[in-house]
Write an enzyme that holds these catalytic residues in place. Structure first.
Site, short mmCIF file in Angstrom:
data_model
loop_
_atom_site.label_atom_id
_atom_site.label_comp_id
_atom_site.label_asym_id
_atom_site.label_seq_id
_atom_site.Cartn_x
_atom_site.Cartn_y
_atom_site.Cartn_z
N LYS A 179 0.71 -19.37 1.52
CA LYS A 179 0.88 -18.48 0.36
C LYS A 179 1.79 -17.31 0.74
O LYS A 179 1.41 -16.47 1.55
CB LYS A 179 -0.46 -17.93 -0.14
CG LYS A 179 -0.26 -17.26 -1.51
CD LYS A 179 -1.36 -16.31 -1.88
CE LYS A 179 -1.20 -14.94 -1.30
NZ LYS A 179 -0.03 -14.18 -1.80
N THR A 233 -4.38 -4.41 7.82
CA THR A 233 -5.67 -4.41 8.51
C THR A 233 -6.81 -4.48 7.50
O THR A 233 -7.81 -5.15 7.72
CB THR A 233 -5.77 -3.15 9.40
OG1 THR A 233 -4.71 -3.23 10.37
CG2 THR A 233 -7.09 -3.06 10.12
N GLU A 234 -6.59 -3.81 6.37
CA GLU A 234 -7.61 -3.80 5.32
C GLU A 234 -7.93 -5.22 4.83
O GLU A 234 -9.10 -5.63 4.79
CB GLU A 234 -7.02 -2.96 4.19
CG GLU A 234 -7.93 -2.57 3.09
CD GLU A 234 -7.10 -1.95 1.96
OE1 GLU A 234 -5.92 -1.58 2.18
OE2 GLU A 234 -7.63 -1.88 0.85
N GLU A 253 -2.74 -11.17 12.31
CA GLU A 253 -1.66 -10.30 12.77
C GLU A 253 -1.60 -9.13 11.79
O GLU A 253 -1.19 -9.31 10.65
CB GLU A 253 -0.32 -11.05 12.76
CG GLU A 253 -0.26 -12.26 13.65
CD GLU A 253 -0.02 -11.93 15.11
OE1 GLU A 253 0.18 -10.75 15.43
OE2 GLU A 253 -0.07 -12.86 15.94
N CYS A 287 5.67 -4.20 11.09
CA CYS A 287 4.33 -3.95 11.65
C CYS A 287 4.43 -3.30 13.02
O CYS A 287 3.60 -2.47 13.37
CB CYS A 287 3.56 -5.25 11.74
SG CYS A 287 4.51 -6.55 12.54
N GLU A 384 -0.49 3.89 9.18
CA GLU A 384 0.73 3.12 9.05
C GLU A 384 1.39 3.47 7.72
O GLU A 384 0.79 3.29 6.67
CB GLU A 384 0.38 1.63 9.09
CG GLU A 384 1.59 0.75 9.14
CD GLU A 384 1.23 -0.73 9.13
OE1 GLU A 384 0.36 -1.13 8.35
OE2 GLU A 384 1.84 -1.48 9.90
P1 NAD Z 1 -1.37 -7.23 2.43
O1 NAD Z 1 -2.49 -7.34 3.40
O2 NAD Z 1 -1.55 -6.42 1.23
O3 NAD Z 1 -0.94 -8.67 1.93
C1 NAD Z 1 -0.63 -9.72 2.82
C2 NAD Z 1 -0.88 -11.03 2.13
O4 NAD Z 1 -2.27 -11.18 1.88
C3 NAD Z 1 -0.19 -11.18 0.77
O5 NAD Z 1 0.28 -12.49 0.66
C4 NAD Z 1 -1.33 -10.92 -0.21
O6 NAD Z 1 -1.16 -11.55 -1.45
C5 NAD Z 1 -2.51 -11.53 0.52
N1 NAD Z 1 -3.82 -11.02 0.15
C6 NAD Z 1 -4.16 -9.85 -0.45
N2 NAD Z 1 -5.50 -9.76 -0.59
C7 NAD Z 1 -6.03 -10.90 -0.07
C8 NAD Z 1 -7.36 -11.39 0.10
N3 NAD Z 1 -8.42 -10.69 -0.28
N4 NAD Z 1 -7.53 -12.59 0.70
C9 NAD Z 1 -6.48 -13.31 1.13
N5 NAD Z 1 -5.20 -12.89 0.99
C10 NAD Z 1 -4.97 -11.70 0.41
O7 NAD Z 1 -0.15 -6.75 3.31
P2 NAD Z 1 1.34 -6.47 2.82
O8 NAD Z 1 1.34 -5.16 2.13
O9 NAD Z 1 1.91 -7.66 2.13
O10 NAD Z 1 2.09 -6.39 4.22
C11 NAD Z 1 2.14 -5.24 4.95
C12 NAD Z 1 1.19 -5.29 6.13
O11 NAD Z 1 1.46 -6.44 6.94
C13 NAD Z 1 1.34 -4.11 7.03
O12 NAD Z 1 0.10 -3.57 7.34
C14 NAD Z 1 1.99 -4.72 8.29
O13 NAD Z 1 1.73 -4.00 9.44
C15 NAD Z 1 1.43 -6.08 8.31
N6 NAD Z 1 2.25 -7.00 9.11
C16 NAD Z 1 1.80 -7.39 10.34
C17 NAD Z 1 2.55 -8.23 11.13
C18 NAD Z 1 2.07 -8.66 12.49
O14 NAD Z 1 2.60 -9.62 13.02
N7 NAD Z 1 1.08 -8.00 13.06
C19 NAD Z 1 3.78 -8.69 10.68
C20 NAD Z 1 4.23 -8.28 9.42
C21 NAD Z 1 3.44 -7.42 8.64
#
Ligand code: NAD
Length: 474
Positions: A179, A233-234, A253, A287, A384
């Site tokens: 997804k 992280t949330e 991640e 990230c 962040e």
């Molecule tokens: P997000 O957690 O809001 O969303 C990530 C994905 O999860 C999206 O596809 C979203 O639709 C989905 N999602 C949302 N709620 C969900 C749930 N309850 N169950 C399952 N899936 C759900 O994050 P974002 O705003 O899209 O991305 C930014 C974050 O990603 C930042 O915190 C960044 O640090 C992190 N990130 C981490 C890495 C890493 O490798 N550690 C790499 C890239 C981004």
């Protein structure tokens, strides 16, 4: 500053359809409802994309389950041929992928063209190479795949995160349902077309679009064996809870708040390039961004002056312009979050500075910004921001640098700038971060494992370690 004539990359190479269905069992199928994806640099609607319901997710998981035995039995050598084919098509269609990524995400074409897409192809080539060598990867004589992998990815590197997830999963003999993030689904859907072009057996890769509810339905589906999530992280916490007590293998991640440490003996001009690359690459939507700068007090004034001078040359604007350094913020929601945290920074007493630059009138934009007078207790030093905002702190001794660098709930990455090799090793050894860069920053390679400590998640992606996440090793 030099005046540059506009040098826009043509978007005529991409053919965006008015609407897209879900990619299930090798074909595009309709779903009940949809949502729009916009170009964050102009707010123009690019396409309408299907929103997968629980029943759609179930269909996709069933397709992946049905394709699994045959895909596994095919053996590593044959699977490798498909992965090499995907990698070559990605290279052939790289310009198209880069333009589409910049349109949907807002990142400068310079980055999508020279960083994202080449790394995507490199990941498929790299894991294609592993597919017939799994017995020698150090995970026992005959490691088995896990089954169906549920993969949920964020919007900051849409296609690259897809490659990090899909390439090792397929190499190991798993099938996948992925997804993409709701604001950046288009390159994943183009990748689905590439799967068709490569004659990948139906059901091996399935792409379901949608928002959090679709992601939740996918990771909670009882018939998935593996959950791979990259995001905040949330949400990572919610997913960890949802899969607790099940047999699913999980990798998370998550976020970061990396320290980029500049010692007084560092090559300062190079370090300034590293600071800029560390926080302004991809608008700071990274990230592992070097969002906390730690500068040794004796060179603080010099570094700050050089940094400001360099920042004044950054070009903010049209992501498709080949001269652009900083593109658009990915969404209105993310822009609000960045603005809110920047305001908190000023309220808490830190001082903001941005170079003068004109921002386009439409779209979502934020000037590259640095904060000085930041203390460790400030929210901008702890949370962040995920935008082009740098918090600058100082230190006197190496021990103080390490203590400040580690004073964070995250532990994804860090940078060390010094002339002394022995200091690099000594400091890197003490940093609680998954990746430590020395005299460089934000360098990625498919052969190198990547992942975090503490609230930055668990598991590793990339390299030989990345295979472990998709094999039943114990
Ligand atoms: P997000 O957690 O809001 O969303 C990530 C994905 O999860 C999206 O596809 C979203 O639709 C989905 N999602 C949302 N709620 C969900 C749930 N309850 N169950 C399952 N899936 C759900 O994050 P974002 O705003 O899209 O991305 C930014 C974050 O990603 C930042 O915190 C960044 O640090 C992190 N990130 C981490 C890495 C890493 O490798 N550690 C790499 C890239 C981004």
């Amino acid at each position: 500053m030099f005046e540059y004539a506009p040098a826009p990359e043509s978007r005529s190479i991409v053919n965006i359809k008015p609407s897209y269905g879900l990619f299930i069992n090798g074909v595009f199928v309709d779903a009940g409802s949809g949502f729009k994806t916009v170009n964050p640099a102009s707010e123009e609607v690019l396409a309408e994309v299907a929103e997968a319901s629980k029943a759609d997710v179930d269909r996709a998981v069933k397709a992946a389950r049905a394709a699994y035995p045959k895909w596994t039995r095919l053996g590593g050598r044959e699977r490798a041929k498909y992965l090499f084919r995907l990698a070559r098509i990605i290279q052939e269609r790289s310009r198209e992928l880069a333009v589409l990524e910049s349109l949907d995400n807002g990142k400068p074409i310079r980055e999508s063209r020279d960083v994202d897409v080449p790394l995507v192809a490199a990941h498929f080539f790299y894991y294609a190479g592993w597919a017939d060598k799994l017995n020698y990867a150090g995970f026992g004589p005959n490691p088995k795949p896990l089954g169906v992998a549920a993969q949920v990815i964020p919007w900051n590197f849409p296609l690259l995160m897809l490659a990090w997830k899909i390439a090792p999963a397929l190499a190991c003999g798993n099938t996948v349902v992925l997804k993409p993030a709701e604001t950046t689904p288009l390159t994943a859907l183009l990748f689905a077309e590439i799967c068709q072009q490569a004659d990948l057996p139906p059901g091996v890769v399935n792409i379901v679009t949608g928002a959090g509810a679709t992601g939740a339905a996918l990771v909670e589906h009882p018939d998935v064996d593996k959950v791979a999530f990259t995001g905040s992280t949330e949400v990572g916490r919610i997913i960890a809870k949802a899969v607790a007590g099940t047999q699913k293998k999980v990798t998370l991640e998550l976020g970061g708040k990396a320290a980029n440490i500049i010692f007084d003996d560092a090559a300062l001009d190079q370090a300034v390039e590293g600071i800029v690359n560390g926080i302004f690459f991809n608008q700071g939507h990274v990230c592992c961004a070097g969002s906390r700068l730690l500068v040794q007090e004796s060179v603080y004034d010099e570094v700050l002056a050089k940094l400001k001078r360099r920042m004044a040359t950054l070009r903010v604007g049209d992501p498709l312009d080949k001269n652009t350094d900083i593109g658009a913020i990915n969404s209105a929601e993310q822009l609000t979050r960045i603005k809110d945290l920047a305001q908190v920074g000023e309220k808490e007493g830190a001082e903001a500075w941005s170079p003068p630059c004109d921002l386009p009138s439409n779209g979502y934009w934020f000037r590259p910004t640095i904060f000085t007078g930041v203390s460790q207790a400030h929210r901008i030093a702890r949370e962040e921001i995920f935008g082009p905002v740098l918090s600058i702190l100082t230190f006197r001794t190496p021990a103080e640098a390490v203590e400040k660098a580690n004073n964070t709930p995250y532990g994804l990455s860090a940078g060390v700038w010094t002339e002394k090799g022995s200091r690099i090793l000594a400091i890197a050894d003490q940093l609680r971060a998954g990746v430590v860069w020395a005299n460089t920053f934000n360098k990625f390679d498919p052969t190198a494992p990547f992942g975090g400590y503490k609230e930055s998640g668990y598991g590793r992606e990339g390299g030989r370690h990345g295979l472990e996440a998709y094999l039943a090793t114990r």
